[in-house]
Design a protein around this motif. Structure first.
Motif, short mmCIF file in Angstrom:
data_model
loop_
_atom_site.label_atom_id
_atom_site.label_comp_id
_atom_site.label_asym_id
_atom_site.label_seq_id
_atom_site.Cartn_x
_atom_site.Cartn_y
_atom_site.Cartn_z
N ASP A 146 122.56 -49.03 29.56
CA ASP A 146 123.23 -47.89 30.18
C ASP A 146 123.43 -46.76 29.18
O ASP A 146 124.55 -46.34 28.88
CB ASP A 146 124.56 -48.32 30.80
CG ASP A 146 125.09 -47.30 31.80
OD1 ASP A 146 124.40 -46.31 32.09
OD2 ASP A 146 126.23 -47.50 32.29
N LEU A 147 122.33 -46.25 28.65
CA LEU A 147 122.36 -45.26 27.57
C LEU A 147 122.61 -43.85 28.09
O LEU A 147 122.18 -43.48 29.18
CB LEU A 147 121.03 -45.28 26.82
CG LEU A 147 120.60 -46.59 26.19
CD1 LEU A 147 119.21 -46.46 25.59
CD2 LEU A 147 121.61 -47.03 25.13
N GLU A 148 123.26 -43.06 27.25
CA GLU A 148 123.42 -41.62 27.51
C GLU A 148 122.27 -40.82 26.90
O GLU A 148 121.89 -39.77 27.43
CB GLU A 148 124.72 -41.11 26.90
CG GLU A 148 125.98 -41.82 27.33
CD GLU A 148 127.10 -41.55 26.34
OE1 GLU A 148 127.47 -40.37 26.18
OE2 GLU A 148 127.60 -42.52 25.73
N LEU A 149 121.77 -41.27 25.77
CA LEU A 149 120.88 -40.46 24.95
C LEU A 149 119.81 -41.32 24.29
O LEU A 149 120.10 -42.43 23.84
CB LEU A 149 121.69 -39.74 23.87
CG LEU A 149 120.96 -38.91 22.83
CD1 LEU A 149 120.31 -37.69 23.48
CD2 LEU A 149 121.91 -38.47 21.72
N ALA A 150 118.60 -40.80 24.22
CA ALA A 150 117.52 -41.38 23.42
C ALA A 150 117.07 -40.31 22.43
O ALA A 150 116.73 -39.19 22.83
CB ALA A 150 116.35 -41.82 24.29
N VAL A 151 117.08 -40.65 21.15
CA VAL A 151 116.75 -39.71 20.09
C VAL A 151 115.44 -40.15 19.45
O VAL A 151 115.33 -41.27 18.96
CB VAL A 151 117.87 -39.68 19.02
CG1 VAL A 151 117.51 -38.67 17.93
CG2 VAL A 151 119.21 -39.33 19.66
N VAL A 152 114.46 -39.26 19.44
CA VAL A 152 113.14 -39.59 18.92
C VAL A 152 112.85 -38.82 17.64
O VAL A 152 113.03 -37.61 17.57
CB VAL A 152 112.03 -39.35 19.98
CG1 VAL A 152 112.05 -37.92 20.50
CG2 VAL A 152 110.65 -39.70 19.42
N GLY A 153 112.42 -39.54 16.63
CA GLY A 153 111.99 -38.95 15.37
C GLY A 153 110.70 -39.61 14.92
O GLY A 153 110.05 -40.32 15.68
N GLY A 154 110.35 -39.41 13.66
CA GLY A 154 109.13 -39.99 13.12
C GLY A 154 107.98 -39.01 13.15
O GLY A 154 107.85 -38.19 14.07
N GLY A 155 107.12 -39.12 12.15
CA GLY A 155 106.04 -38.15 12.00
C GLY A 155 105.10 -38.06 13.18
O GLY A 155 104.66 -36.97 13.55
N PHE A 156 104.77 -39.20 13.80
CA PHE A 156 103.79 -39.15 14.88
C PHE A 156 104.37 -38.52 16.13
O PHE A 156 103.62 -38.02 16.97
CB PHE A 156 103.22 -40.53 15.19
CG PHE A 156 102.01 -40.47 16.08
CD1 PHE A 156 100.80 -40.00 15.59
CD2 PHE A 156 102.08 -40.85 17.41
CE1 PHE A 156 99.68 -39.90 16.40
CE2 PHE A 156 100.96 -40.78 18.23
CZ PHE A 156 99.76 -40.29 17.73
N VAL A 201 118.26 -44.63 19.07
CA VAL A 201 117.64 -43.73 18.10
C VAL A 201 116.41 -44.43 17.55
O VAL A 201 116.50 -45.57 17.10
CB VAL A 201 118.62 -43.37 16.96
CG1 VAL A 201 117.97 -42.39 15.99
CG2 VAL A 201 119.93 -42.81 17.52
N PHE A 202 115.26 -43.77 17.59
CA PHE A 202 114.04 -44.46 17.18
C PHE A 202 113.03 -43.50 16.56
O PHE A 202 113.16 -42.27 16.68
CB PHE A 202 113.40 -45.18 18.37
CG PHE A 202 112.97 -44.26 19.49
CD1 PHE A 202 111.68 -43.80 19.58
CD2 PHE A 202 113.88 -43.86 20.46
CE1 PHE A 202 111.28 -42.96 20.60
CE2 PHE A 202 113.51 -43.03 21.49
CZ PHE A 202 112.21 -42.57 21.57
N VAL A 203 112.06 -44.08 15.87
CA VAL A 203 110.98 -43.30 15.27
C VAL A 203 109.64 -43.81 15.78
O VAL A 203 109.47 -44.99 16.06
CB VAL A 203 111.00 -43.37 13.72
CG1 VAL A 203 112.26 -42.71 13.18
CG2 VAL A 203 110.90 -44.79 13.22
N VAL A 204 108.70 -42.88 15.89
CA VAL A 204 107.31 -43.19 16.20
C VAL A 204 106.51 -42.73 15.00
O VAL A 204 106.37 -41.52 14.77
CB VAL A 204 106.83 -42.50 17.49
CG1 VAL A 204 105.41 -42.95 17.83
CG2 VAL A 204 107.78 -42.79 18.65
N SER A 205 106.00 -43.65 14.23
CA SER A 205 105.35 -43.32 12.97
C SER A 205 104.27 -44.36 12.72
O SER A 205 103.52 -44.71 13.64
CB SER A 205 106.38 -43.28 11.85
OG SER A 205 105.82 -42.81 10.65
N THR A 206 104.17 -44.88 11.49
CA THR A 206 103.26 -46.00 11.20
C THR A 206 103.59 -47.17 12.11
O THR A 206 102.71 -47.89 12.57
CB THR A 206 103.38 -46.42 9.73
OG1 THR A 206 103.14 -45.29 8.90
CG2 THR A 206 102.40 -47.51 9.40
#
Length: 306
Positions: free
Chosen positions: A242-252, A137-142
């Motif tokens: 060996d991930l099942e899912l990648a979750v993307v958040g963050g304003g950018f 689970v990650f964010v793309v932001s500042t």
């Protein structure tokens, strides 16, 4: 325990609120104050910003129910010392955030984890990662940061810094290694800077989003470059874990409706092993509330954290 104090300390702002045991942010308790230039090089100013963000929670009637606080902070962290040295607040090194919160609130039970760890906790508890055993689970932001879900729980790592997706190297290193990392290739400010270096005349992420929607070739190239760097980081993590899912958040990540599609394309083209290519990519469910909900989960759902 019915209510937790939740704090999110980031590179541009600090937020705080009271959160109940269901993960609901209590109305009227949310406060926000700038960090950035204000707290970037002055620990006293940073502490004052935290105190300002805490004020609505401290002055609310529900404060009487609070006995513990959770802090999600930009890192790297030193958990044993209760300090943080945020990459995007270069003047704050070994900042004693736990002691600052204890002093401002009178609480003894103050729990600190990386902001990415907290975001992963939030999505595992109440978001799109519910029921998933292995995810990023990650964010793309500042900046770019994340948390790792392994075998159904969020792992903090040996020093509490697991999940620093932004500092994974995804390009050829020529000079500074930092310039080849996900964060410097993909974050909002760095992407805007790159676009301007190519002749784009806009000034921020909102204008870049408008340029992308209008088909401006430099804006399009900048957004694709960002998502490709993120996708490369994700496929590296998927190969390793060996991930099942990648979750993307963050304003950018909202700079383009098809930003996730560009991440997906990078994964498909760059995965060496087929199992890494199978990772699903989805947008986060909790949006801007995730950091606070995750910080509260340090109190309410510590069973989800290794």
């Amino acid at each position: 325990m019915t209510t937790a104090l939740a704090i999110d300390l980031g590179g541009t702002k600090v937020e705080a609120a009271l959160v109940d045991a269901s993960g609901d942010i209590l109305a009227g308790t949310r406060g926000r104050a700038p960090m950035g230039d204000i707290g970037a090089s002055d620990p006293d100013a940073a502490a004052a910003s935290i105190a300002a963000a805490l004020r609505p929670a401290l002055e609310s009637p529900q404060w009487a129910d609070v006995t513990a606080a959770g802090i999600g902070s930009a890192g790297p962290l030193n958990l044993s010392a209760g300090t943080t040295s945020p990459i995007n607040l270069r003047g704050l090194r070994d900042f004693p955030v736990v002691d600052v919160v204890r002093s401002a609130t009178g609480l003894d039970d103050v729990r600190l984890r990386l902001d990415g760890t907290c975001i992963a906790l939030a999505e595992l508890w109440l978001g799109v990662a519910q029921g998933v055993r292995n995810a990023l689970v990650f964010v793309v932001s500042t900046g770019v940061g994340g948390g790792i879900i392994s075998d159904g729980r969020v792992i903090a790592g040996a020093s509490g810094n697991a999940g620093h997706l932004g500092q994974v190297i995804v390009d050829r290193v020529e000079g500074s290694a930092a310039a080849a990392t996900v964060e410097e290739l993909a974050s909002g400010p760095h992407t805007v800077t790159w676009a301007r270096s190519q002749g784009w005349t806009g000034s921020d992420g909102e204008e870049l989003a408008a340029g992308y929607a209008a088909g401006d070739p430099i804006a399009v190239a900048a957004v694709v470059r960002s998502a490709t760097a993120v996708g490369t980081g994700v496929v590296n993590a998927a190969t390793l874990l060996d991930l099942e899912l990648a979750v993307v958040g963050g304003g950018f990540s909202l700079v383009a409706d098809d930003y996730v599609d560009h991440i997906r394309a990078a994964i498909d083209s760059r995965a060496v092993n087929a199992f890494a290519r199978r990772v699903r990519v989805e947008r986060a469910a909790l949006a801007g509330d995730a950091p606070l909900i995750g910080a509260a989960a340090l109190v309410h759902r510590s069973d989800l954290l290794v």
